[in-house]
Scaffold this motif. Structure first.
Motif, short mmCIF file in Angstrom:
data_model
loop_
_atom_site.label_atom_id
_atom_site.label_comp_id
_atom_site.label_asym_id
_atom_site.label_seq_id
_atom_site.Cartn_x
_atom_site.Cartn_y
_atom_site.Cartn_z
N TRP A 78 0.88 -1.17 0.00
CA TRP A 78 0.00 0.00 0.00
C TRP A 78 0.91 1.22 0.00
N ASN A 79 0.95 1.92 -1.12
CA ASN A 79 1.95 2.97 -1.32
C ASN A 79 1.34 4.37 -1.22
N PHE A 80 1.80 5.14 -0.23
CA PHE A 80 1.35 6.52 -0.06
C PHE A 80 2.36 7.53 -0.63
N ALA A 81 3.47 7.05 -1.13
CA ALA A 81 4.47 7.95 -1.72
C ALA A 81 4.09 8.24 -3.17
N PRO A 82 4.17 9.50 -3.60
CA PRO A 82 3.83 9.84 -4.99
C PRO A 82 4.94 9.42 -5.95
N TYR A 83 5.12 8.10 -6.04
CA TYR A 83 6.21 7.57 -6.86
C TYR A 83 5.74 6.26 -7.50
N PRO A 84 5.96 6.10 -8.83
CA PRO A 84 5.54 4.87 -9.52
C PRO A 84 6.50 3.72 -9.23
N LEU A 85 6.13 2.86 -8.33
CA LEU A 85 7.01 1.78 -7.91
C LEU A 85 7.18 0.72 -9.01
N LYS A 86 8.38 0.16 -9.06
CA LYS A 86 8.66 -0.96 -9.95
C LYS A 86 8.72 -2.22 -9.11
N THR A 87 7.86 -3.16 -9.43
CA THR A 87 7.78 -4.39 -8.64
C THR A 87 7.75 -5.60 -9.57
N PRO A 88 8.24 -6.73 -9.10
CA PRO A 88 8.19 -7.95 -9.92
C PRO A 88 6.78 -8.49 -10.02
N LYS A 89 6.56 -9.39 -10.96
CA LYS A 89 5.28 -10.04 -11.13
C LYS A 89 4.91 -10.80 -9.86
N GLY A 90 3.66 -10.68 -9.46
CA GLY A 90 3.21 -11.36 -8.26
C GLY A 90 3.11 -10.45 -7.05
N VAL A 91 3.59 -9.20 -7.18
CA VAL A 91 3.49 -8.22 -6.09
C VAL A 91 2.41 -7.21 -6.45
N ASN A 92 1.37 -7.15 -5.64
CA ASN A 92 0.27 -6.21 -5.88
C ASN A 92 0.54 -4.88 -5.19
N VAL A 93 0.31 -3.79 -5.92
CA VAL A 93 0.54 -2.44 -5.38
C VAL A 93 -0.73 -1.63 -5.47
N GLN A 94 -1.11 -1.02 -4.36
CA GLN A 94 -2.23 -0.08 -4.32
C GLN A 94 -1.66 1.30 -4.03
N ASN A 95 -1.75 2.21 -5.01
CA ASN A 95 -1.19 3.55 -4.85
C ASN A 95 -2.25 4.51 -4.31
N GLU A 96 -1.84 5.35 -3.37
CA GLU A 96 -2.72 6.38 -2.83
C GLU A 96 -2.04 7.73 -2.97
N ASN A 97 -2.73 8.68 -3.59
CA ASN A 97 -2.22 10.05 -3.70
C ASN A 97 -3.21 10.94 -2.98
N LEU A 98 -2.93 11.28 -1.72
CA LEU A 98 -3.87 12.02 -0.90
C LEU A 98 -4.14 13.42 -1.45
N ALA A 99 -3.08 14.07 -1.94
CA ALA A 99 -3.24 15.43 -2.47
C ALA A 99 -4.13 15.41 -3.71
N LEU A 100 -3.92 14.42 -4.58
CA LEU A 100 -4.73 14.32 -5.79
C LEU A 100 -6.19 14.02 -5.45
N ALA A 101 -6.39 13.13 -4.49
CA ALA A 101 -7.76 12.80 -4.09
C ALA A 101 -8.48 14.02 -3.53
N LEU A 102 -7.78 14.82 -2.73
CA LEU A 102 -8.39 16.03 -2.17
C LEU A 102 -8.67 17.05 -3.27
N ALA A 103 -7.75 17.16 -4.23
CA ALA A 103 -7.96 18.09 -5.33
C ALA A 103 -9.19 17.70 -6.15
N HIS A 104 -9.35 16.40 -6.41
CA HIS A 104 -10.52 15.92 -7.15
C HIS A 104 -11.80 16.22 -6.38
N LEU A 105 -11.76 16.03 -5.06
CA LEU A 105 -12.93 16.29 -4.23
C LEU A 105 -13.31 17.77 -4.29
N CYS A 106 -12.31 18.64 -4.18
CA CYS A 106 -12.56 20.08 -4.22
C CYS A 106 -13.10 20.51 -5.58
N LEU A 107 -12.55 19.95 -6.65
CA LEU A 107 -13.03 20.29 -7.99
C LEU A 107 -14.47 19.83 -8.19
#
Length: 209
Positions: free
Chosen positions: A171-200
């Protein structure tokens, strides 16, 4: 009923039902009463519960204990999943203190940081250990889920350590596109972007554009 057959919205409501049901002592509960107390639509609650338990009856309700057992099995709350948090800053500490993960069968067992001032190795509940120990800790404690709450510049290195330790879900909260091997699931969270979308969205609905 399997979890993958349920919508994300339904899965998000199931822990709310489970918490409510555990707090009751009645033999049976009604969807109407649950909807009223939980401030949810009665039709929504009835549909959700019908997917979990087939024993609901009009004017009689659902057997509470059976609902609890079915929800426990569906959510996997009987078998606790160990989670670690990389980064003991404000966000990381907030995640470590949040009790709601327990409703999903998740338990944050340790935090890790590179700053000696943030370490708390002797804390009984969720100690904060040096980041160098993270991979070994994950291997020794069969940790399969890791949370990344570090600055962008450290995200990939931290992710690599988690994967080295056997973690297969990140579960990634860093605004960075992680590189992971096959078989590793990544869920990205961008809190600033989510708030911006909400405000818009709020601006559009309020006619502020």
């Amino acid at each position: 009923m399997k979890r993958e057959n349920l919508s994300k919205a339904t899965l998000g409501r199931l822990p709310i039902y489970l918490r409510y049901l555990r707090a009751r002592s009645d033999d049976r509960v009604s969807a109407a009463e649950m909807a009223r107390v939980l401030n949810l639509g009665e039709v929504t609650v009835r549909k959700d519960l019908s997917r979990v338990c087939s024993q609901g009856r009009p004017k009689i309700g659902y057997p509470r204990q059976e609902l609890v057992e079915n929800l426990d099995e569906l959510l996997g709350t009987r078998d606790r999943v160990s989670v670690v948090v990389a980064g003991a800053g404000k966000l990381g500490r907030a995640l470590m203190r949040y009790p709601g993960f327990e409703d999903f069968g998740l338990r944050i067992v340790a935090g890790f940081d590179s700053d000696p001032a943030k370490l708390a190795p002797n804390r009984k509940e969720c100690p904060v250990l040096p980041i160098e120990r993270m991979a070994g800790y994950c291997r020794e404690n069969d940790v399969r889920v890791g949370v990344i709450a570090v600055p962008e510049s450290a995200a990939q290195a931290v992710c690599d350590r988690l994967i080295e330790g056997g973690v297969t879900a990140v579960w990634n909260f860093a605004p960075y596109p992680l590189k992971t091997p096959k078989g590793v699931n990544v869920q990205n969270e961008n809190l600033a972007l989510a708030l911006a979308h909400l405000c818009l969205a709020g601006g559009r609905e309020s006619g502020l554009e």
